[in-house]
Design an enzyme around this catalytic site. Structure first.
Site, PDB file in Angstrom:
ATOM      1  N   GLY A  10       0.605  -0.843  -0.261  1.00 47.73           N
ATOM      2  CA  GLY A  10       0.108  -0.215  -0.182  1.00 47.73           C
ATOM      3  C   GLY A  10       0.797   1.101   0.216  1.00 47.73           C
ATOM      4  N   ARG A  20      13.284  10.503  -2.705  1.00 47.88           N
ATOM      5  CA  ARG A  20      14.445  12.006  -2.383  1.00 47.88           C
ATOM      6  C   ARG A  20      15.514  11.261  -1.706  1.00 47.88           C
ATOM      7  NH1 ARG A  20      15.064  16.680   0.085  1.00 47.88           N
ATOM      8  NH2 ARG A  20      15.127  18.359  -0.816  1.00 47.88           N
ATOM      9  N   VAL A  22      17.502   8.580  -0.791  1.00 43.32           N
ATOM     10  CA  VAL A  22      17.914   7.128  -0.698  1.00 43.32           C
ATOM     11  C   VAL A  22      18.609   8.199  -2.148  1.00 43.32           C
ATOM     12  CG1 VAL A  22      17.718   5.082  -2.042  1.00 43.32           C
ATOM     13  CG2 VAL A  22      16.303   5.413  -0.631  1.00 43.32           C
ATOM     14  N   ARG A  24      19.218  10.866  -3.393  1.00 39.24           N
ATOM     15  CA  ARG A  24      20.360  12.403  -3.061  1.00 39.24           C
ATOM     16  C   ARG A  24      21.547  12.082  -2.256  1.00 39.24           C
ATOM     17  NH1 ARG A  24      18.089  17.905  -2.337  1.00 39.24           N
ATOM     18  NH2 ARG A  24      16.818  18.074  -4.389  1.00 39.24           N
ATOM     19  N   ARG A  71       0.646  -5.136  -5.809  1.00 33.59           N
ATOM     20  CA  ARG A  71       0.405  -6.140  -4.319  1.00 33.59           C
ATOM     21  C   ARG A  71       1.160  -7.558  -5.185  1.00 33.59           C
ATOM     22  NH1 ARG A  71      -0.696  -4.467   0.521  1.00 33.59           N
ATOM     23  NH2 ARG A  71      -2.168  -2.252   1.029  1.00 33.59           N
ATOM     24  N   ASP A 102       4.843  -4.851   6.005  1.00 34.41           N
ATOM     25  CA  ASP A 102       5.033  -6.414   6.438  1.00 34.41           C
ATOM     26  C   ASP A 102       5.716  -7.041   5.042  1.00 34.41           C
ATOM     27  OD1 ASP A 102       2.451  -6.469   6.452  1.00 34.41           O
ATOM     28  OD2 ASP A 102       2.583  -7.189   8.835  1.00 34.41           O
ATOM     29  N   THR A 124       3.961   3.097   5.746  1.00 34.38           N
ATOM     30  CA  THR A 124       2.859   2.464   5.854  1.00 34.38           C
ATOM     31  C   THR A 124       2.223   3.481   6.637  1.00 34.38           C
ATOM     32  OG1 THR A 124       1.348   0.925   6.279  1.00 34.38           O
ATOM     33  CG2 THR A 124       3.533   0.177   7.687  1.00 34.38           C
ATOM     34  N   ASP A 126      -0.115   1.997   8.564  1.00 34.12           N
ATOM     35  CA  ASP A 126      -0.918   1.040   9.931  1.00 34.12           C
ATOM     36  C   ASP A 126       0.101   0.896  10.797  1.00 34.12           C
ATOM     37  OD1 ASP A 126      -2.727   0.437   7.507  1.00 34.12           O
ATOM     38  OD2 ASP A 126      -1.576  -1.635   7.097  1.00 34.12           O
ATOM     39  N   ASP A 128       2.251  -0.203  12.101  1.00 35.46           N
ATOM     40  CA  ASP A 128       1.956  -1.927  12.261  1.00 35.46           C
ATOM     41  C   ASP A 128       3.746  -2.802  12.337  1.00 35.46           C
ATOM     42  OD1 ASP A 128       1.924  -2.205   9.660  1.00 35.46           O
ATOM     43  OD2 ASP A 128       0.773  -3.777   9.593  1.00 35.46           O
ATOM     44  N   ARG A 170      -5.233  -1.831   9.501  1.00 37.42           N
ATOM     45  CA  ARG A 170      -5.204  -3.900   9.255  1.00 37.42           C
ATOM     46  C   ARG A 170      -6.044  -3.911  10.464  1.00 37.42           C
ATOM     47  NH1 ARG A 170      -3.549  -6.560   4.550  1.00 37.42           N
ATOM     48  NH2 ARG A 170      -2.299  -4.306   3.521  1.00 37.42           N
ATOM     49  N   GLY A 184     -11.450  13.088  21.136  1.00 36.70           N
ATOM     50  CA  GLY A 184     -12.011  13.240  22.335  1.00 36.70           C
ATOM     51  C   GLY A 184     -13.227  12.038  22.272  1.00 36.70           C
ATOM     52  N   GLU A 186     -15.543   8.724  22.791  1.00 32.42           N
ATOM     53  CA  GLU A 186     -16.446   7.903  23.262  1.00 32.42           C
ATOM     54  C   GLU A 186     -15.961   7.340  23.825  1.00 32.42           C
ATOM     55  OE1 GLU A 186     -18.022  10.676  21.987  1.00 32.42           O
ATOM     56  OE2 GLU A 186     -17.927  12.098  24.413  1.00 32.42           O
ATOM     57  N   GLU A 221     -10.683  -0.654  11.076  1.00 26.83           N
ATOM     58  CA  GLU A 221     -11.371  -1.448  10.531  1.00 26.83           C
ATOM     59  C   GLU A 221     -10.661  -3.175  10.536  1.00 26.83           C
ATOM     60  OE1 GLU A 221      -8.789  -1.655   6.240  1.00 26.83           O
ATOM     61  OE2 GLU A 221      -6.938  -1.692   7.312  1.00 26.83           O
ATOM     62  N   ARG A 242     -24.991   7.180  12.630  1.00 24.79           N
ATOM     63  CA  ARG A 242     -24.298   7.123  11.286  1.00 24.79           C
ATOM     64  C   ARG A 242     -23.098   6.349  11.162  1.00 24.79           C
ATOM     65  NH1 ARG A 242     -29.383   8.643   9.921  1.00 24.79           N
ATOM     66  NH2 ARG A 242     -29.884  10.065   9.438  1.00 24.79           N
ATOM     67  N   GLN A 250      -7.454   8.188   3.090  1.00 26.07           N
ATOM     68  CA  GLN A 250      -6.110   8.039   4.859  1.00 26.07           C
ATOM     69  C   GLN A 250      -4.853   8.122   4.185  1.00 26.07           C
ATOM     70  OE1 GLN A 250      -7.859   5.764   8.451  1.00 26.07           O
ATOM     71  NE2 GLN A 250      -9.108   5.694   6.139  1.00 26.07           N
TER      72      GLN A 250
HETATM   73  O1  F6P Z   1      -1.472  -1.959   4.330  1.00 29.29           O
HETATM   74  C1  F6P Z   1      -2.331  -0.035   4.465  1.00 29.29           C
HETATM   75  C2  F6P Z   1      -3.795  -0.432   4.079  1.00 29.29           C
HETATM   76  O2  F6P Z   1      -4.116   0.562   3.820  1.00 29.29           O
HETATM   77  C3  F6P Z   1      -4.766  -1.240   4.651  1.00 29.29           C
HETATM   78  O3  F6P Z   1      -4.880  -0.417   6.423  1.00 29.29           O
HETATM   79  C4  F6P Z   1      -5.558  -1.903   4.285  1.00 29.29           C
HETATM   80  O4  F6P Z   1      -6.117  -3.147   5.279  1.00 29.29           O
HETATM   81  C5  F6P Z   1      -5.185  -1.918   3.296  1.00 29.29           C
HETATM   82  O5  F6P Z   1      -4.037  -1.024   3.598  1.00 29.29           O
HETATM   83  C6  F6P Z   1      -6.379  -1.738   2.449  1.00 29.29           C
HETATM   84  O6  F6P Z   1      -4.985  -2.429   1.229  1.00 29.29           O
HETATM   85  P1  F6P Z   1      -5.811  -2.515  -0.254  1.00 29.29           P
HETATM   86  O7  F6P Z   1      -4.848  -0.809  -0.895  1.00 29.29           O
HETATM   87  O8  F6P Z   1      -4.991  -3.528  -1.084  1.00 29.29           O
HETATM   88  O9  F6P Z   1      -7.038  -2.232  -0.784  1.00 29.29           O
END
Ligand code: F6P
Length: 317
Positions: A10, A20, A22, A24, A71, A102, A124, A126, A128, A170, A184, A186, A221, A242, A250
């Site tokens: 992603g 950039r 890398v 330079r 990917r 990863d 990334t 995430d 993560d 993810r 903030g 809840e 998610e 809603r 994002q």
């Molecule tokens: O790893 C970044 C990310 O945006 C995750 O937050 C999300 O679960 C995933 O990629 C979505 O992947 P794709 O772009 O393959 O739909």
């Protein structure tokens, strides 16, 4: 040296700043640098082009990745990676800098096992990758999520509604946790907290009866169907509800100064390591110091939840 640079998985804001840095840094060593387009897929297909300083001008503040990304689940197969290794040999590339999450790290680890000299940079949204405190892109995604949640707060407060906001990450709680704290919320629901639906419904009903005008629920998610959850909240709590999935918004946008700074530091550091003949590693920051770990350690290191944040939540929610 002849150094290749690739972005994979992603996209994340700040990847361009890393490319950039890398390019330079490598040029400052007198190296030749090669941009590899469209991730490991492009590597396999030989989409490789020499980069000059001019190729990376005007990109520091741009989101996405000028190299493109993809990917490629098939990269798990050795026959596919063989094609990548052949392309690197054909282009006389001595070392490869891989920017991504990863999945990218796993690909680089496999390439390292096949003799390719790889250094990985965490890119990334995430956050993560446990071997670094922050990944490139997280700060920007957090800012985007916070801006969106602030806007949703305005409308939910005006209408006395409950707003559920699903953020990416993810399986990592950080985007939800940090944005929830900053806005903030809840309730914050993540893979770490789990969803206690009964408690959430009861708490919201109680809030409503106490006359609270609105409620913000930030949820990671991959936890539940937020549209169905919104209906259940509406049926039970007395709030109109809603759900909004922030989604790919994002992933885009102009990187924050934090992401540009991190990307610039890590990009230069990755090239420095190659010149110290340190390969098969992932770079990162820990307690504001640069560090590197072997790729296998970087992938194995557990992404431990920050317990101080959990404690903080019990006091401010
Ligand atoms: O790893 C970044 C990310 O945006 C995750 O937050 C999300 O679960 C995933 O990629 C979505 O992947 P794709 O772009 O393959 O739909």
């Amino acid at each position: 040296m002849r150094i290749g640079v690739i972005t994979s998985g992603g996209d994340a804001p700040g990847m361009n700043a890393a490319i950039r840095a890398v390019v330079r840094a490598a040029l400052s060593y007198g190296d030749q640098v090669f941009g590899i387009f469209d991730g490991y897929k492009g590597l396999v297909e030989g989409k490789i082009q020499e980069f000059t300083r001019k190729d990376v001008s005007e990109i520091l503040n741009r989101g996405g990745t000028i190299l493109g990304t993809a990917r490629l689940p098939e990269f798990a197969y050795e026959q596919v990676r063989d094609l990548a290794v052949k392309q690197l040999k054909k282009n006389d590339i001595d070392a490869l800098i891989c920017i991504g999450g990863d999945g990218t790290y796993t690909g680089a680890l496999r390439l390292s096992e096949m003799g390719v000299k790889c250094v990985c940079i965490p890119g990334t949204i995430d956050n993560d990758i446990a071997s670094t405190d922050y990944t490139i892109g997280f700060s920007t995604a957090l800012n985007t999520a916070c801006e969106a949640i602030d806007r949703l707060r305005d409308t939910s407060s005006s209408h006395q509604r409950c707003s559920i906001i699903e953020v990416m990450g993810r399986h990592c709680p950080d985007l939800a946790l940090y944005s929830g704290i900053c806005c903030g919320a809840e309730y914050i629901v993540t893979s770490q907290t789990g969803l206690d639906k009964e408690k959430l419904l009861m708490d919201l009903k109680k809030n409503r009866l106490q006359g609270r005008r609105h409620a913000i629920v930030v949820i990671s998610e991959n936890i539940t169907d937020v549209y169905s959850l919104a209906k259940e909240i509406e049926n039970y709590s007395g709030y109109e509800c809603r759900a909004t999935i922030l989604g790919y918004i994002q992933r885009g946008g102009c990187p924050t100064p934090e992401d540009r700074f991190l990307a610039s530091r890590l990009g230069v550091y990755a090239v420095d390591l190659i010149h110290q003949q340190i390969y098969g590693v992932a770079v990162g920051v820990h307690e504001n110091c640069l560090r590197y770990l072997s790729l296998s350690d970087a992938l194995a290191e557990p992404n431990n939840p920050d317990e101080s944040l959990e404690a903080l939540l019990t006091k401010i929610q």
